[in-house]
Design a protein around this motif. Structure first.
Motif, PDB file in Angstrom:
ATOM      1  N   VAL A  83       0.860  -1.200   0.000  1.00  0.00           N
ATOM      2  CA  VAL A  83       0.000   0.000   0.000  1.00  0.00           C
ATOM      3  C   VAL A  83       0.891   1.243   0.000  1.00  0.00           C
ATOM      4  O   VAL A  83       1.864   1.323   0.745  1.00  0.00           O
ATOM      5  N   HIS A 129      -1.036   0.904  -5.606  1.00  0.00           N
ATOM      6  CA  HIS A 129      -1.768   0.222  -4.536  1.00  0.00           C
ATOM      7  C   HIS A 129      -2.176   1.268  -3.504  1.00  0.00           C
ATOM      8  O   HIS A 129      -1.343   1.772  -2.734  1.00  0.00           O
ATOM      9  N   LEU A 130      -3.459   1.621  -3.523  1.00  0.00           N
ATOM     10  CA  LEU A 130      -3.994   2.582  -2.549  1.00  0.00           C
ATOM     11  C   LEU A 130      -4.645   1.816  -1.400  1.00  0.00           C
ATOM     12  O   LEU A 130      -4.829   0.595  -1.475  1.00  0.00           O
ATOM     13  N   GLU A 131      -5.035   2.538  -0.383  1.00  0.00           N
ATOM     14  CA  GLU A 131      -5.707   1.915   0.773  1.00  0.00           C
ATOM     15  C   GLU A 131      -6.920   1.093   0.346  1.00  0.00           C
ATOM     16  O   GLU A 131      -7.207   0.056   0.934  1.00  0.00           O
ATOM     17  N   ASP A 132      -7.639   1.576  -0.680  1.00  0.00           N
ATOM     18  CA  ASP A 132      -8.877   0.898  -1.081  1.00  0.00           C
ATOM     19  C   ASP A 132      -8.711   0.005  -2.304  1.00  0.00           C
ATOM     20  O   ASP A 132      -9.704  -0.415  -2.898  1.00  0.00           O
ATOM     21  N   GLY A 133      -7.498  -0.275  -2.703  1.00  0.00           N
ATOM     22  CA  GLY A 133      -7.319  -1.224  -3.797  1.00  0.00           C
ATOM     23  C   GLY A 133      -6.290  -0.794  -4.820  1.00  0.00           C
ATOM     24  O   GLY A 133      -5.508   0.135  -4.586  1.00  0.00           O
ATOM     25  N   TYR A 155      -5.136   0.478  -8.693  1.00  0.00           N
ATOM     26  CA  TYR A 155      -5.540   1.338  -9.798  1.00  0.00           C
ATOM     27  C   TYR A 155      -4.414   1.376 -10.815  1.00  0.00           C
ATOM     28  O   TYR A 155      -3.257   1.086 -10.472  1.00  0.00           O
ATOM     29  N   CYS A 176      -3.908   9.349  -2.924  1.00  0.00           N
ATOM     30  CA  CYS A 176      -4.561   8.936  -4.167  1.00  0.00           C
ATOM     31  C   CYS A 176      -4.116   9.708  -5.406  1.00  0.00           C
ATOM     32  O   CYS A 176      -4.657   9.496  -6.481  1.00  0.00           O
ATOM     33  N   ARG A 224      -7.401   7.304  -9.293  1.00  0.00           N
ATOM     34  CA  ARG A 224      -8.640   6.522  -9.316  1.00  0.00           C
ATOM     35  C   ARG A 224      -9.475   6.850 -10.544  1.00  0.00           C
ATOM     36  O   ARG A 224     -10.236   6.022 -11.027  1.00  0.00           O
TER      37      ARG A 224
END
Ligand code: FES
Length: 115
Positions: A13, A30-34, A36, A58, A72
């Motif tokens: 992450v 790799h972001l906190e929510d997945g 991209y 992000c 994103r």
């Protein structure tokens, strides 16, 4: 066609890395929510983004004139603003979003949709 680029554990992450996806070079984040993915070149003057830094969790900041893109969506968060005077260039290089790619995780592997 989805292309496997790496294992989830290969890209912690907060990190990003360049990969070949069906002949196109893309950057996977790799972001906190997945995961991209975006094109690898900045839309300002086409400089490589792989050495850019992730800011605000992000956004990729281009290392050349500091444009920032939300990875994103690819949208411009802040256009080129460094060094002072670069705004003169911006008259002919207006804001343009990055191309984004769909990603997926299956069995611990990260896939990016080519094309
Ligand atoms: S090349 Fe990226 S901001 Fe100018």
């Amino acid at each position: 066609m989805a292309v496997a680029v790496c294992a989830v554990t290969d890209l912690p992450v907060g990190k990003h890395k360049e990969f070949d996806v069906g002949g196109e070079t893309v950057i996977v984040y790799h972001l906190e929510d997945g995961f991209y993915a975006t094109q690898n070149r900045c839309t300002h003057l086409f400089m490589p983004l792989k050495k850019g830094k992730l800011v605000d969790g992000c956004k990729i900041q281009c290392p050349f004139h500091r444009a920032q893109f939300d990875v994103r969506t690819g949208e411009v968060a802040c256009w080129a603003n460094f060094p002072p005077g670069v705004q003169l260039l911006n008259v002919v290089r207006g804001e343009k979003a990055l191309k984004t790619y769909s990603t997926n995780v299956v069995d611990g592997m990260v896939y990016v949709e080519a094309g």
